[in-house]
Design an enzyme around this catalytic site. Structure first.
Site, short mmCIF file in Angstrom:
data_model
loop_
_atom_site.label_atom_id
_atom_site.label_comp_id
_atom_site.label_asym_id
_atom_site.label_seq_id
_atom_site.Cartn_x
_atom_site.Cartn_y
_atom_site.Cartn_z
N LYS A 38 -28.70 -22.49 -29.86
CA LYS A 38 -27.33 -21.94 -29.84
C LYS A 38 -27.06 -21.07 -31.09
O LYS A 38 -26.50 -20.00 -30.98
CB LYS A 38 -26.28 -23.05 -29.76
CG LYS A 38 -26.48 -24.01 -28.60
CD LYS A 38 -25.38 -25.05 -28.54
CE LYS A 38 -25.24 -25.93 -29.75
NZ LYS A 38 -26.40 -26.84 -30.01
N ARG A 97 -17.88 -31.16 -28.31
CA ARG A 97 -19.01 -32.09 -28.21
C ARG A 97 -18.68 -33.24 -27.27
O ARG A 97 -19.55 -34.01 -26.90
CB ARG A 97 -19.29 -32.70 -29.59
CG ARG A 97 -20.02 -31.76 -30.55
CD ARG A 97 -21.41 -32.19 -30.61
NE ARG A 97 -22.32 -32.10 -31.70
CZ ARG A 97 -22.61 -31.15 -32.53
NH1 ARG A 97 -21.94 -30.04 -32.56
NH2 ARG A 97 -23.59 -31.26 -33.38
N ARG A 152 -37.55 -26.62 -38.17
CA ARG A 152 -36.50 -25.65 -38.47
C ARG A 152 -36.24 -25.57 -39.97
O ARG A 152 -36.21 -26.58 -40.65
CB ARG A 152 -35.21 -26.06 -37.75
CG ARG A 152 -34.04 -25.15 -38.03
CD ARG A 152 -32.99 -25.30 -36.98
NE ARG A 152 -32.19 -26.49 -37.14
CZ ARG A 152 -31.11 -26.76 -36.40
NH1 ARG A 152 -30.74 -25.93 -35.44
NH2 ARG A 152 -30.42 -27.86 -36.59
N ARG A 178 -32.46 -29.03 -43.24
CA ARG A 178 -31.24 -29.83 -43.20
C ARG A 178 -31.60 -31.31 -43.24
O ARG A 178 -32.56 -31.72 -42.61
CB ARG A 178 -30.46 -29.52 -41.91
CG ARG A 178 -29.69 -28.23 -41.98
CD ARG A 178 -29.09 -27.82 -40.67
NE ARG A 178 -28.52 -28.89 -39.86
CZ ARG A 178 -27.92 -28.70 -38.70
NH1 ARG A 178 -27.81 -27.47 -38.20
NH2 ARG A 178 -27.42 -29.71 -38.02
N ARG A 198 -29.32 -37.94 -33.16
CA ARG A 198 -28.47 -36.81 -32.74
C ARG A 198 -28.66 -36.52 -31.25
O ARG A 198 -27.71 -36.21 -30.54
CB ARG A 198 -28.79 -35.57 -33.57
CG ARG A 198 -28.33 -35.72 -35.02
CD ARG A 198 -28.90 -34.64 -35.91
NE ARG A 198 -28.44 -33.31 -35.58
CZ ARG A 198 -29.11 -32.20 -35.88
NH1 ARG A 198 -30.26 -32.24 -36.49
NH2 ARG A 198 -28.61 -31.02 -35.55
#
Ligand code: AMP
Length: 209
Positions: free
Chosen positions: A14, A87, A123, A156, A167
């Site tokens: 996203k 969410r 990432r 992160r 998550r």
């Protein structure tokens, strides 16, 4: 131009696709995750409150997120991409009341969990989350440095494997009623997110036009 909602598990692309839509189509990107991380970096009262929850991969309370969202929106002057909000079903209803109606389209980025975990653990991002790389599929030209801004790239805290799994679980437990709501109003389109960045982008553009 109308407001878009991007839905999808963490790592489904996203943020990456939002950056392309901003650059090429003139949208304004609003990511509640980025806004929250900025509060943590500033060590604001809100940042201190949410730090632990975010690091554990759980959701921050709806009230805190919506205040932050509203404070950063200028609906008269921009068409937004909402990334990471809503969410859950309560947030979807809140967004409708902020927008005074449904967003023009919600795009659901579909990808299976194993691929997501692999993507997230590889990432690397700039501190503000605006520039996103993948060590395997989209590495920076110079290791550890953003091609665009020259800033250092970081992982992160919540992209570490143990947090990533929670998550995913949170996402799977809260998103279905949101999908159902948009689907029931004919506002939902699904996007096959397991394709090259450029192919996902061309599919996305064809769906929003
Ligand atoms: P993201 O950058 O969208 O993956 O979000 C990172 C983290 O920020 C999430 O795991 C949550 O802890 C928090 N967060 C972001 N957006 C929301 C939201 N809409 N509601 C609650 N928590 C959120």
């Amino acid at each position: 131009m109308k407001n878009l909602v991007l839905l999808g598990a963490p790592g489904s692309g996203k943020g990456t696709q939002s950056a392309k839509l901003v650059a090429e189509k003139g949208y304004t990107h609003i990511s509640t995750g980025n806004l929250l991380r900025a509060e943590i970096a500033k060590e604001s009262e809100l940042g201190i409150k949410v730090k632990e929850v975010m690091e554990s991969g759980q959701l921050v309370s709806d009230d805190l997120v919506v205040e932050l969202l509203k404070a950063n929106l200028d609906l008269d002057n921009s068409a937004y991409i909402f990334d990471g909000y809503p969410r859950n079903i309560e947030q979807a209803k809140t967004l409708n009341s902020i927008l005074e109606g449904y967003p023009s389209l919600a795009v659901y980025f579909e990808l299976d969990t194993d691929k997501l975990v692999e993507r997230l653990t590889n990432r690397r991002v700039t501190k503000d989350g605006k520039h996103i790389y993948n060590l395997v599929t989209n590495p920076p030209k110079v290791s550890g440095v953003c091609d665009v801004s020259g800033e250092p790239l970081v992982q992160r805290d919540d992209d570490k494997e143990e947090v990533v799994r929670s998550r995913m679980e949170v996402f799977e437990n809260t998103i279905n009623p949101v999908l159902d709501l948009y689907e029931s109003k004919g506002k939902l389109v699904r996007l096959q997110a397991d394709q090259s960045m450029d192919k996902v982008f061309s599919d996305l553009v064809s769906k929003i036009n």
